[in-house]
Motif scaffolding. Sequence first.
Motif, mmCIF file in Angstrom:
data_model
loop_
_atom_site.group_PDB
_atom_site.id
_atom_site.type_symbol
_atom_site.label_atom_id
_atom_site.label_comp_id
_atom_site.label_asym_id
_atom_site.label_seq_id
_atom_site.Cartn_x
_atom_site.Cartn_y
_atom_site.Cartn_z
ATOM 1 N N HIS A 212 32.257 42.270 48.650
ATOM 2 C CA HIS A 212 33.575 42.307 49.293
ATOM 3 C C HIS A 212 34.664 41.914 48.302
ATOM 4 N N LEU A 213 34.415 40.874 47.524
ATOM 5 C CA LEU A 213 35.433 40.429 46.565
ATOM 6 C C LEU A 213 35.655 41.472 45.478
ATOM 7 N N ASN B 281 37.601 44.351 47.140
ATOM 8 C CA ASN B 281 38.892 43.966 47.734
ATOM 9 C C ASN B 281 39.500 42.766 47.014
ATOM 10 N N PRO B 282 39.732 42.858 45.705
ATOM 11 C CA PRO B 282 40.320 41.711 44.999
ATOM 12 C C PRO B 282 41.757 41.483 45.458
ATOM 13 N N LYS B 283 42.032 40.246 45.883
ATOM 14 C CA LYS B 283 43.371 39.957 46.411
ATOM 15 C C LYS B 283 44.392 39.696 45.313
ATOM 16 N N ASN B 284 43.920 39.345 44.125
ATOM 17 C CA ASN B 284 44.854 39.046 43.042
ATOM 18 C C ASN B 284 44.186 39.265 41.697
ATOM 19 N N ALA C 252 39.567 32.484 48.169
ATOM 20 C CA ALA C 252 38.698 33.551 48.674
ATOM 21 C C ALA C 252 37.308 32.984 48.898
ATOM 22 N N GLU D 203 47.909 48.595 42.968
ATOM 23 C CA GLU D 203 46.488 48.488 43.285
ATOM 24 C C GLU D 203 45.735 47.998 42.061
#
Length: 303
Positions: A220-221, A224-227, A214, A243
């Motif tokens: 943004h992080l 919108n955490p991707k993992n 990332a 989620e």
Amino acid sequence: MLQVKNISFRYKKQTVLKDISFDVKPGEHLSIIGESGSGKSTLLKLLYGTYDLNEGHVFWKGEEILGPKHNLIIGPEFMKYVAQEFDLMPFTTVAENIGTFLSNFYPEEKQERINELLGVVELKPFAKTKVKELSGGQKQRVALAKAIARQPEIILLDEPFSHIDNFKKQSLRRSLFKYLKEKNISCIVATHDKDDVLSFSDNMIVLHNTKIIANNTPEHLYNNPKNKLIASFFGEFNEINNEFVYANQLKVVDHSNLKAIVKQSYYKGYFYLIEADLNGETIFFEYDTQLEKEKIIFLNQVL
């Protein structure tokens, strides 16, 4: 501008970093986060030219930064690197250490500069103290001041507040990063502590399994955490209906589809972190007061 183009590095046969690319503009602050052993410190050393790259290139304003195969003395003049081990002279004073690389031809200007930096790192009362008599946190502050004494164009900081007492960290962070912004000094910080960088970073890079997973703004992080790795950096979180939901995003309500049973309350100062059971899974949420064990509550997500 710092340009990092597809760099890779192996230690013996082990790949530490692979295909790493990013840019840092003049005056921009970038933080590098990741688990222990993810390559954060190694990346800083590669940017500084401590090691030779296996692949790729690093440029600052078009000038390539090369490793020890090409330079007898590592580290370009326009860049400073503050490692977790401090490069200080123990038997000289704090002021003398900070002024090591300042010119002696202009003694008044040199002293003014030293006094300014003593203020930045909050060490004015210790100006005449020998470094060997300082605590680890105080030595770390001397190293920071020494690194910025000649106003580098870019500075690399490896866990820069790791030895500093909690009651000093907050004001020191504000003072240091404010100074760097005012002087338009680019800054790259490697850390595991979100409080070191969250309020001061323009962008954040997340390292995992040798790669960047990332690269975006802190906001943004966070949103919108991707993992799980990214979410965990920002604090306690839960995985509900596929989620990621932070503990502070759950609110107790009169009734909802999220029915939980309180298991434990942890005092955190201005709130309690509540551990609860939700359909056999442990979840956490924040609440104003302690809750009774085995109490049934209902939760809603607050966006």
